[in-house]
Design a protein around this motif. Structure first.
Motif, PDB file in Angstrom:
ATOM      1  N   PRO A 127       0.828  -1.217   0.000  1.00 31.83           N
ATOM      2  CA  PRO A 127       0.000   0.000   0.000  1.00 31.83           C
ATOM      3  C   PRO A 127       0.855   1.257   0.000  1.00 31.83           C
ATOM      4  O   PRO A 127       1.876   1.328   0.693  1.00 31.83           O
ATOM      5  CB  PRO A 127      -0.805  -0.124   1.297  1.00 31.83           C
ATOM      6  CG  PRO A 127      -0.797  -1.578   1.623  1.00 31.83           C
ATOM      7  CD  PRO A 127       0.541  -2.094   1.161  1.00 31.83           C
ATOM      8  N   VAL A 128       0.443   2.241  -0.793  1.00 34.67           N
ATOM      9  CA  VAL A 128       1.114   3.535  -0.855  1.00 34.67           C
ATOM     10  C   VAL A 128       0.085   4.606  -0.530  1.00 34.67           C
ATOM     11  O   VAL A 128      -1.002   4.625  -1.116  1.00 34.67           O
ATOM     12  CB  VAL A 128       1.728   3.797  -2.242  1.00 34.67           C
ATOM     13  CG1 VAL A 128       2.385   5.180  -2.283  1.00 34.67           C
ATOM     14  CG2 VAL A 128       2.749   2.719  -2.597  1.00 34.67           C
ATOM     15  N   VAL A 129       0.424   5.505   0.404  1.00 38.43           N
ATOM     16  CA  VAL A 129      -0.478   6.589   0.786  1.00 38.43           C
ATOM     17  C   VAL A 129       0.103   7.911   0.298  1.00 38.43           C
ATOM     18  O   VAL A 129       1.283   8.200   0.517  1.00 38.43           O
ATOM     19  CB  VAL A 129      -0.677   6.644   2.317  1.00 38.43           C
ATOM     20  CG1 VAL A 129      -1.610   7.806   2.688  1.00 38.43           C
ATOM     21  CG2 VAL A 129      -1.251   5.325   2.828  1.00 38.43           C
ATOM     22  N   LEU A 130      -0.717   8.700  -0.377  1.00 35.09           N
ATOM     23  CA  LEU A 130      -0.317  10.020  -0.863  1.00 35.09           C
ATOM     24  C   LEU A 130      -0.979  11.087  -0.001  1.00 35.09           C
ATOM     25  O   LEU A 130      -2.200  11.066   0.201  1.00 35.09           O
ATOM     26  CB  LEU A 130      -0.722  10.192  -2.324  1.00 35.09           C
ATOM     27  CG  LEU A 130      -0.204   9.131  -3.297  1.00 35.09           C
ATOM     28  CD1 LEU A 130      -0.648   9.451  -4.715  1.00 35.09           C
ATOM     29  CD2 LEU A 130       1.307   9.022  -3.231  1.00 35.09           C
ATOM     30  N   VAL A 131      -0.171  12.029   0.490  1.00 36.71           N
ATOM     31  CA  VAL A 131      -0.642  13.045   1.439  1.00 36.71           C
ATOM     32  C   VAL A 131      -0.345  14.428   0.899  1.00 36.71           C
ATOM     33  O   VAL A 131       0.762  14.693   0.420  1.00 36.71           O
ATOM     34  CB  VAL A 131       0.047  12.870   2.818  1.00 36.71           C
ATOM     35  CG1 VAL A 131      -0.427  13.943   3.798  1.00 36.71           C
ATOM     36  CG2 VAL A 131      -0.224  11.475   3.370  1.00 36.71           C
ATOM     37  N   ARG A 132      -1.308  15.324   0.992  1.00 32.64           N
ATOM     38  CA  ARG A 132      -1.112  16.725   0.605  1.00 32.64           C
ATOM     39  C   ARG A 132      -0.920  17.572   1.856  1.00 32.64           C
ATOM     40  O   ARG A 132      -1.475  17.272   2.913  1.00 32.64           O
ATOM     41  CB  ARG A 132      -2.317  17.237  -0.180  1.00 32.64           C
ATOM     42  CG  ARG A 132      -2.636  16.415  -1.416  1.00 32.64           C
ATOM     43  CD  ARG A 132      -3.674  17.106  -2.261  1.00 32.64           C
ATOM     44  NE  ARG A 132      -4.228  16.212  -3.252  1.00 32.64           N
ATOM     45  CZ  ARG A 132      -3.645  15.903  -4.393  1.00 32.64           C
ATOM     46  NH1 ARG A 132      -2.472  16.414  -4.674  1.00 32.64           N
ATOM     47  NH2 ARG A 132      -4.216  15.078  -5.249  1.00 32.64           N
ATOM     48  N   PRO A 133      -0.145  18.652   1.750  1.00 27.13           N
ATOM     49  CA  PRO A 133       0.097  19.493   2.932  1.00 27.13           C
ATOM     50  C   PRO A 133      -1.064  20.429   3.221  1.00 27.13           C
ATOM     51  O   PRO A 133      -1.906  20.695   2.357  1.00 27.13           O
ATOM     52  CB  PRO A 133       1.336  20.297   2.539  1.00 27.13           C
ATOM     53  CG  PRO A 133       1.245  20.402   1.049  1.00 27.13           C
ATOM     54  CD  PRO A 133       0.623  19.106   0.581  1.00 27.13           C
ATOM     55  N   GLY A 134      -1.105  20.903   4.464  1.00 23.32           N
ATOM     56  CA  GLY A 134      -2.026  21.979   4.817  1.00 23.32           C
ATOM     57  C   GLY A 134      -3.470  21.618   4.866  1.00 23.32           C
ATOM     58  O   GLY A 134      -4.339  22.426   4.586  1.00 23.32           O
ATOM     59  N   HIS A 303      -7.143  14.498  -7.697  1.00 25.57           N
ATOM     60  CA  HIS A 303      -8.164  15.486  -7.343  1.00 25.57           C
ATOM     61  C   HIS A 303      -8.632  15.434  -5.890  1.00 25.57           C
ATOM     62  O   HIS A 303      -9.316  16.356  -5.448  1.00 25.57           O
ATOM     63  CB  HIS A 303      -9.380  15.326  -8.262  1.00 25.57           C
ATOM     64  CG  HIS A 303      -9.075  15.575  -9.700  1.00 25.57           C
ATOM     65  ND1 HIS A 303      -8.943  16.840 -10.236  1.00 25.57           N
ATOM     66  CD2 HIS A 303      -8.849  14.713 -10.717  1.00 25.57           C
ATOM     67  CE1 HIS A 303      -8.659  16.752 -11.527  1.00 25.57           C
ATOM     68  NE2 HIS A 303      -8.591  15.474 -11.845  1.00 25.57           N
ATOM     69  N   CYS A 304      -8.311  14.386  -5.159  1.00 20.50           N
ATOM     70  CA  CYS A 304      -8.807  14.257  -3.785  1.00 20.50           C
ATOM     71  C   CYS A 304      -7.897  15.010  -2.827  1.00 20.50           C
ATOM     72  O   CYS A 304      -6.668  14.859  -2.856  1.00 20.50           O
ATOM     73  CB  CYS A 304      -8.883  12.774  -3.395  1.00 20.50           C
ATOM     74  SG  CYS A 304      -9.574  12.510  -1.756  1.00 20.50           S
ATOM     75  N   GLY A 305      -8.492  15.807  -1.936  1.00 20.83           N
ATOM     76  CA  GLY A 305      -7.717  16.556  -0.966  1.00 20.83           C
ATOM     77  C   GLY A 305      -7.345  15.744   0.248  1.00 20.83           C
ATOM     78  O   GLY A 305      -6.397  16.088   0.962  1.00 20.83           O
ATOM     79  N   ALA A 306      -8.048  14.654   0.521  1.00 23.54           N
ATOM     80  CA  ALA A 306      -7.736  13.800   1.664  1.00 23.54           C
ATOM     81  C   ALA A 306      -6.568  12.873   1.318  1.00 23.54           C
ATOM     82  O   ALA A 306      -6.292  12.624   0.143  1.00 23.54           O
ATOM     83  CB  ALA A 306      -8.967  12.980   2.046  1.00 23.54           C
ATOM     84  N   PRO A 307      -5.875  12.333   2.316  1.00 19.98           N
ATOM     85  CA  PRO A 307      -4.865  11.303   2.039  1.00 19.98           C
ATOM     86  C   PRO A 307      -5.497  10.122   1.298  1.00 19.98           C
ATOM     87  O   PRO A 307      -6.608   9.701   1.640  1.00 19.98           O
ATOM     88  CB  PRO A 307      -4.386  10.888   3.436  1.00 19.98           C
ATOM     89  CG  PRO A 307      -4.672  12.071   4.293  1.00 19.98           C
ATOM     90  CD  PRO A 307      -5.931  12.672   3.754  1.00 19.98           C
ATOM     91  N   VAL A 308      -4.806   9.619   0.299  1.00 16.54           N
ATOM     92  CA  VAL A 308      -5.325   8.531  -0.543  1.00 16.54           C
ATOM     93  C   VAL A 308      -4.406   7.331  -0.436  1.00 16.54           C
ATOM     94  O   VAL A 308      -3.203   7.432  -0.698  1.00 16.54           O
ATOM     95  CB  VAL A 308      -5.446   8.957  -2.006  1.00 16.54           C
ATOM     96  CG1 VAL A 308      -5.903   7.791  -2.885  1.00 16.54           C
ATOM     97  CG2 VAL A 308      -6.411  10.139  -2.152  1.00 16.54           C
ATOM     98  N   ALA A 309      -4.948   6.180  -0.033  1.00 11.95           N
ATOM     99  CA  ALA A 309      -4.195   4.937   0.012  1.00 11.95           C
ATOM    100  C   ALA A 309      -4.516   4.127  -1.236  1.00 11.95           C
ATOM    101  O   ALA A 309      -5.688   3.877  -1.533  1.00 11.95           O
ATOM    102  CB  ALA A 309      -4.550   4.141   1.259  1.00 11.95           C
ATOM    103  N   VAL A 310      -3.490   3.742  -1.970  1.00 10.88           N
ATOM    104  CA  VAL A 310      -3.657   2.906  -3.156  1.00 10.88           C
ATOM    105  C   VAL A 310      -3.200   1.497  -2.803  1.00 10.88           C
ATOM    106  O   VAL A 310      -2.039   1.285  -2.449  1.00 10.88           O
ATOM    107  CB  VAL A 310      -2.847   3.456  -4.352  1.00 10.88           C
ATOM    108  CG1 VAL A 310      -3.083   2.577  -5.581  1.00 10.88           C
ATOM    109  CG2 VAL A 310      -3.229   4.908  -4.636  1.00 10.88           C
ATOM    110  N   VAL A 311      -4.127   0.538  -2.894  1.00 10.29           N
ATOM    111  CA  VAL A 311      -3.857  -0.835  -2.487  1.00 10.29           C
ATOM    112  C   VAL A 311      -3.887  -1.735  -3.716  1.00 10.29           C
ATOM    113  O   VAL A 311      -4.884  -1.766  -4.439  1.00 10.29           O
ATOM    114  CB  VAL A 311      -4.892  -1.313  -1.449  1.00 10.29           C
ATOM    115  CG1 VAL A 311      -4.595  -2.748  -1.019  1.00 10.29           C
ATOM    116  CG2 VAL A 311      -4.898  -0.381  -0.243  1.00 10.29           C
TER     117      VAL A 311
END
Length: 314
Positions: A127-134, A303-311
Protein backbone atom coordinates in the motif's frame (compact mmCIF):
# COMPACT_ATOMS: atom_id res chain seq x y z
CA UNK A 1 6.74 -9.48 10.15
CA UNK A 2 6.86 -5.92 8.76
CA UNK A 3 7.59 -3.59 11.67
CA UNK A 4 7.77 -0.09 10.26
CA UNK A 5 6.08 2.56 8.17
CA UNK A 6 8.25 4.30 5.55
CA UNK A 7 7.95 7.97 4.59
CA UNK A 8 9.81 9.37 1.60
CA UNK A 9 11.46 12.77 2.08
CA UNK A 10 12.77 15.32 -0.42
CA UNK A 11 12.80 18.53 1.63
CA UNK A 12 9.46 19.76 0.30
CA UNK A 13 6.37 20.80 2.26
CA UNK A 14 4.59 17.83 0.69
CA UNK A 15 7.09 15.32 2.04
CA UNK A 16 7.00 17.00 5.47
CA UNK A 17 3.22 16.52 5.54
CA UNK A 18 3.70 12.89 4.48
CA UNK A 19 6.22 12.34 7.30
CA UNK A 20 3.80 13.78 9.88
CA UNK A 21 0.96 11.58 8.62
CA UNK A 22 3.28 8.54 8.59
CA UNK A 23 4.32 9.28 12.18
CA UNK A 24 0.71 9.18 13.38
CA UNK A 25 0.12 6.02 11.35
CA UNK A 26 3.18 4.33 12.91
CA UNK A 27 1.88 5.18 16.38
CA UNK A 28 -1.53 3.74 15.54
CA UNK A 29 0.11 0.54 14.31
CA UNK A 30 2.62 0.50 17.21
CA UNK A 31 5.59 0.22 14.87
CA UNK A 32 8.62 2.37 14.11
CA UNK A 33 8.87 5.07 11.45
CA UNK A 34 11.60 5.05 8.82
CA UNK A 35 12.40 8.32 7.09
CA UNK A 36 13.95 7.66 3.69
CA UNK A 37 15.69 10.17 1.44
CA UNK A 38 16.83 9.01 -2.01
CA UNK A 39 19.67 11.01 -3.58
CA UNK A 40 19.57 11.22 -7.37
CA UNK A 41 21.97 11.26 -9.15
CA UNK A 42 23.94 8.97 -6.82
CA UNK A 43 27.41 10.48 -6.64
CA UNK A 44 28.31 11.51 -3.06
CA UNK A 45 31.96 12.51 -3.82
CA UNK A 46 30.81 15.24 -6.22
CA UNK A 47 28.33 16.76 -3.76
CA UNK A 48 29.48 19.96 -2.24
CA UNK A 49 29.64 20.26 1.56
CA UNK A 50 26.62 22.54 1.68
CA UNK A 51 24.53 20.09 -0.31
CA UNK A 52 25.60 17.17 1.86
CA UNK A 53 24.74 19.13 5.01
CA UNK A 54 21.35 20.03 3.56
CA UNK A 55 20.52 16.38 2.94
CA UNK A 56 21.54 15.44 6.47
CA UNK A 57 19.56 18.37 7.88
CA UNK A 58 16.40 17.22 6.11
CA UNK A 59 16.62 13.75 7.64
CA UNK A 60 17.87 14.73 11.10
CA UNK A 61 15.68 17.82 11.36
CA UNK A 62 12.53 15.96 10.38
CA UNK A 63 13.31 13.15 12.80
CA UNK A 64 13.88 15.59 15.68
CA UNK A 65 10.68 17.47 14.94
CA UNK A 66 8.59 14.30 14.80
CA UNK A 67 10.07 12.89 18.01
CA UNK A 68 9.39 16.22 19.68
CA UNK A 69 5.72 16.08 18.70
CA UNK A 70 5.42 12.31 19.28
CA UNK A 71 7.70 11.38 22.23
CA UNK A 72 6.86 7.66 22.10
CA UNK A 73 7.71 7.29 18.42
CA UNK A 74 10.81 5.38 17.31
CA UNK A 75 12.26 7.13 14.24
CA UNK A 76 15.06 5.84 12.03
CA UNK A 77 16.60 7.69 9.10
CA UNK A 78 18.27 6.38 5.97
CA UNK A 79 19.96 8.01 2.96
CA UNK A 80 20.03 5.89 -0.20
CA UNK A 81 21.28 6.49 -3.72
CA UNK A 82 19.45 5.75 -6.95
CA UNK A 83 16.37 6.66 -8.91
CA UNK A 84 13.69 7.56 -6.33
CA UNK A 85 10.78 5.50 -7.79
CA UNK A 86 12.86 2.34 -8.09
CA UNK A 87 14.42 2.72 -4.63
CA UNK A 88 11.12 3.58 -2.95
CA UNK A 89 9.39 0.64 -4.62
CA UNK A 90 12.19 -1.69 -3.52
CA UNK A 91 12.12 -0.42 0.06
CA UNK A 92 8.33 -0.69 0.15
CA UNK A 93 8.66 -4.48 0.14
CA UNK A 94 9.87 -4.39 3.76
CA UNK A 95 7.32 -1.78 4.97
CA UNK A 96 3.75 -2.06 6.17
CA UNK A 97 3.06 0.89 3.89
CA UNK A 98 4.86 3.76 2.18
CA UNK A 99 3.76 7.38 2.62
CA UNK A 100 4.66 10.03 0.04
CA UNK A 101 3.87 13.70 -0.45
CA UNK A 102 1.55 14.62 -3.31
CA UNK A 103 1.53 17.93 -5.18
CA UNK A 104 -1.18 19.80 -7.00
CA UNK A 105 -4.84 19.09 -7.57
CA UNK A 106 -5.11 17.87 -11.10
CA UNK A 107 -2.97 20.46 -12.90
CA UNK A 108 -0.44 19.47 -15.53
CA UNK A 109 2.31 20.72 -13.23
CA UNK A 110 0.97 18.62 -10.38
CA UNK A 111 0.84 15.56 -12.60
CA UNK A 112 4.46 15.98 -13.70
CA UNK A 113 5.73 16.65 -10.19
CA UNK A 114 3.80 13.62 -8.97
CA UNK A 115 5.60 11.29 -11.37
CA UNK A 116 7.76 9.84 -8.56
CA UNK A 117 4.67 8.92 -6.54
CA UNK A 118 2.91 7.45 -9.60
CA UNK A 119 5.95 5.39 -10.55
CA UNK A 120 6.33 4.15 -6.97
CA UNK A 121 2.68 3.08 -6.88
CA UNK A 122 3.11 1.19 -10.14
CA UNK A 123 6.33 -0.45 -8.95
CA UNK A 124 5.19 -2.01 -5.67
CA UNK A 125 2.47 -4.33 -4.40
CA UNK A 126 2.54 -2.71 -0.94
CA UNK A 127 0.00 0.00 0.00
CA UNK A 128 1.11 3.54 -0.86
CA UNK A 129 -0.48 6.59 0.79
CA UNK A 130 -0.32 10.02 -0.86
CA UNK A 131 -0.64 13.04 1.44
CA UNK A 132 -1.11 16.72 0.60
CA UNK A 133 0.10 19.49 2.93
CA UNK A 134 -2.03 21.98 4.82
CA UNK A 135 -5.18 19.97 5.31
CA UNK A 136 -6.88 18.54 8.40
CA UNK A 137 -10.20 16.62 8.47
CA UNK A 138 -13.14 18.74 9.54
CA UNK A 139 -14.85 17.82 12.79
CA UNK A 140 -18.33 16.48 12.08
CA UNK A 141 -21.08 15.12 14.26
CA UNK A 142 -21.66 11.38 13.91
CA UNK A 143 -25.42 12.00 13.76
CA UNK A 144 -24.89 14.16 10.67
CA UNK A 145 -23.01 11.36 8.95
CA UNK A 146 -25.83 8.95 9.75
CA UNK A 147 -28.34 11.42 8.32
CA UNK A 148 -26.24 11.70 5.16
CA UNK A 149 -26.09 7.92 4.84
CA UNK A 150 -29.85 7.62 5.17
CA UNK A 151 -30.47 10.30 2.54
CA UNK A 152 -27.67 9.89 -0.02
CA UNK A 153 -26.97 12.25 -2.91
CA UNK A 154 -29.25 12.14 -5.96
CA UNK A 155 -32.08 10.59 -3.93
CA UNK A 156 -34.71 12.80 -5.53
CA UNK A 157 -35.24 14.15 -9.06
CA UNK A 158 -34.98 17.85 -9.65
CA UNK A 159 -37.59 20.04 -11.30
CA UNK A 160 -36.29 19.16 -14.78
CA UNK A 161 -36.56 15.45 -14.17
CA UNK A 162 -32.84 14.84 -13.77
CA UNK A 163 -30.95 13.98 -10.61
CA UNK A 164 -30.23 16.66 -8.07
CA UNK A 165 -26.57 17.55 -7.62
CA UNK A 166 -24.67 16.01 -4.72
CA UNK A 167 -25.08 17.83 -1.46
CA UNK A 168 -22.23 19.67 0.13
CA UNK A 169 -21.73 20.94 3.65
CA UNK A 170 -21.14 19.41 7.06
CA UNK A 171 -22.98 16.17 6.51
CA UNK A 172 -20.74 15.26 3.59
CA UNK A 173 -17.71 14.33 5.72
CA UNK A 174 -16.67 13.16 9.14
CA UNK A 175 -13.46 13.58 11.10
CA UNK A 176 -11.60 10.31 11.50
CA UNK A 177 -13.66 8.39 8.96
CA UNK A 178 -12.10 6.08 6.39
CA UNK A 179 -13.75 6.02 2.96
CA UNK A 180 -13.48 3.10 0.55
CA UNK A 181 -14.79 2.73 -2.97
CA UNK A 182 -16.60 -0.58 -3.56
CA UNK A 183 -17.59 -2.25 -6.81
CA UNK A 184 -20.23 -4.82 -5.85
CA UNK A 185 -19.60 -6.69 -9.12
CA UNK A 186 -15.83 -6.94 -8.59
CA UNK A 187 -15.13 -6.59 -4.88
CA UNK A 188 -11.41 -6.49 -4.02
CA UNK A 189 -10.51 -8.35 -0.84
CA UNK A 190 -7.15 -6.64 -0.16
CA UNK A 191 -8.71 -3.19 -0.62
CA UNK A 192 -11.58 -3.90 1.77
CA UNK A 193 -9.30 -5.59 4.28
CA UNK A 194 -6.97 -2.58 4.32
CA UNK A 195 -9.87 -0.13 4.63
CA UNK A 196 -11.52 -2.02 7.49
CA UNK A 197 -8.16 -2.36 9.24
CA UNK A 198 -7.50 1.37 8.98
CA UNK A 199 -10.99 2.16 10.25
CA UNK A 200 -10.44 -0.13 13.24
CA UNK A 201 -7.16 1.66 14.05
CA UNK A 202 -8.93 5.04 13.97
CA UNK A 203 -11.84 4.15 16.18
CA UNK A 204 -14.08 2.07 13.95
CA UNK A 205 -15.86 4.23 11.38
CA UNK A 206 -15.92 3.33 7.68
CA UNK A 207 -17.88 4.83 4.80
CA UNK A 208 -18.27 2.28 2.00
CA UNK A 209 -19.33 3.92 -1.28
CA UNK A 210 -20.85 2.15 -4.26
CA UNK A 211 -22.24 4.42 -6.96
CA UNK A 212 -24.58 3.30 -9.71
CA UNK A 213 -26.64 4.59 -12.61
CA UNK A 214 -30.35 4.73 -13.34
CA UNK A 215 -31.71 3.94 -16.79
CA UNK A 216 -32.27 7.09 -18.90
CA UNK A 217 -35.77 8.49 -18.54
CA UNK A 218 -35.34 11.87 -20.17
CA UNK A 219 -37.53 14.46 -18.44
CA UNK A 220 -39.91 11.93 -16.85
CA UNK A 221 -39.39 12.70 -13.17
CA UNK A 222 -42.07 10.23 -12.04
CA UNK A 223 -40.47 7.32 -13.92
CA UNK A 224 -37.08 8.30 -12.52
CA UNK A 225 -38.41 8.35 -8.98
CA UNK A 226 -40.18 5.00 -9.40
CA UNK A 227 -37.04 3.39 -10.83
CA UNK A 228 -34.99 4.77 -7.96
CA UNK A 229 -37.36 3.33 -5.36
CA UNK A 230 -37.47 -0.01 -7.16
CA UNK A 231 -33.75 -0.45 -7.83
CA UNK A 232 -32.05 1.06 -4.78
CA UNK A 233 -32.99 -1.73 -2.31
CA UNK A 234 -31.28 -4.28 -4.53
CA UNK A 235 -28.14 -2.13 -4.78
CA UNK A 236 -28.10 -1.67 -1.01
CA UNK A 237 -28.48 -5.43 -0.53
CA UNK A 238 -25.60 -6.19 -2.90
CA UNK A 239 -23.29 -3.79 -1.08
CA UNK A 240 -24.27 -5.23 2.31
CA UNK A 241 -23.56 -8.77 1.09
CA UNK A 242 -20.12 -7.78 -0.21
CA UNK A 243 -19.20 -6.15 3.11
CA UNK A 244 -20.55 -8.96 5.31
CA UNK A 245 -17.29 -11.00 5.65
CA UNK A 246 -15.33 -7.91 6.70
CA UNK A 247 -18.02 -6.79 9.13
CA UNK A 248 -17.59 -10.17 10.80
CA UNK A 249 -13.79 -9.93 10.77
CA UNK A 250 -13.79 -6.36 12.14
CA UNK A 251 -16.77 -6.22 14.54
CA UNK A 252 -15.59 -2.94 16.08
CA UNK A 253 -15.94 -1.07 12.77
CA UNK A 254 -19.14 0.90 12.37
CA UNK A 255 -19.96 0.83 8.66
CA UNK A 256 -21.98 3.51 6.90
CA UNK A 257 -23.11 2.27 3.49
CA UNK A 258 -23.56 4.89 0.77
CA UNK A 259 -25.19 4.04 -2.56
CA UNK A 260 -25.41 7.35 -4.48
CA UNK A 261 -26.48 7.57 -8.09
CA UNK A 262 -23.87 9.10 -10.38
CA UNK A 263 -20.35 8.76 -11.74
CA UNK A 264 -17.98 6.66 -9.65
CA UNK A 265 -15.14 9.18 -9.40
CA UNK A 266 -17.46 12.11 -8.76
CA UNK A 267 -19.38 10.36 -5.98
CA UNK A 268 -16.26 8.98 -4.31
CA UNK A 269 -14.68 12.43 -4.33
CA UNK A 270 -17.83 13.83 -2.75
CA UNK A 271 -17.86 11.16 -0.03
CA UNK A 272 -14.14 11.76 0.60
CA UNK A 273 -14.68 15.37 1.62
CA UNK A 274 -13.42 15.68 5.20
CA UNK A 275 -12.26 12.06 5.49
CA UNK A 276 -9.12 11.00 7.35
CA UNK A 277 -8.21 8.51 4.62
CA UNK A 278 -9.60 7.34 1.28
CA UNK A 279 -8.83 3.81 0.09
CA UNK A 280 -8.85 2.81 -3.58
CA UNK A 281 -7.46 -0.15 -5.49
CA UNK A 282 -4.96 -0.79 -8.25
CA UNK A 283 -5.12 -3.98 -10.24
CA UNK A 284 -1.78 -5.79 -10.55
CA UNK A 285 -1.19 -6.08 -14.26
CA UNK A 286 1.54 -5.06 -16.63
CA UNK A 287 1.72 -4.47 -20.35
CA UNK A 288 4.03 -2.96 -22.86
CA UNK A 289 3.55 0.45 -21.27
CA UNK A 290 4.09 -0.90 -17.75
CA UNK A 291 1.76 -0.99 -14.76
CA UNK A 292 -1.22 1.36 -14.74
CA UNK A 293 -3.91 2.58 -12.38
CA UNK A 294 -7.58 2.63 -13.29
CA UNK A 295 -9.57 5.81 -14.02
CA UNK A 296 -11.16 6.04 -10.56
CA UNK A 297 -7.85 5.64 -8.73
CA UNK A 298 -6.25 8.11 -11.15
CA UNK A 299 -8.98 10.67 -10.39
CA UNK A 300 -8.60 10.24 -6.63
CA UNK A 301 -4.82 10.60 -6.78
CA UNK A 302 -5.01 13.84 -8.71
CA UNK A 303 -8.16 15.49 -7.34
CA UNK A 304 -8.81 14.26 -3.78
CA UNK A 305 -7.72 16.56 -0.97
CA UNK A 306 -7.74 13.80 1.66
CA UNK A 307 -4.87 11.30 2.04
CA UNK A 308 -5.33 8.53 -0.54
CA UNK A 309 -4.20 4.94 0.01
CA UNK A 310 -3.66 2.91 -3.16
CA UNK A 311 -3.86 -0.83 -2.49
CA UNK A 312 -2.74 -3.36 -5.10
CA UNK A 313 -4.92 -6.39 -5.80
CA UNK A 314 -5.07 -9.24 -8.30
Amino acid sequence: MLQHVTAGLDGSAESAAAAEWAAREALLRKVSLRLLLVADPPDPPRRGPDEGDAVDDVLAGTARALQGRHPGLEVRTQLLSGRPPAVLAREAATSELVVLGSRGLGSVRGFLLGSVAMATIAGTDRPVVLVRPGREPRTQAYAEERAYAESPPFAEPNAKGGPRPARSGPAAGASGSVVVGVDVHDACGPVLDFAFGEAALRGGRLRAVHSWFLPPFGRDALALDMALQEMRPDVVRQLRNVLAPWRQKYPSVDVVELTPVGGVSEQLLHAADGAALVVVGRRIRTGRVGARVGPVTHAMIHHCGAPVAVVAHA
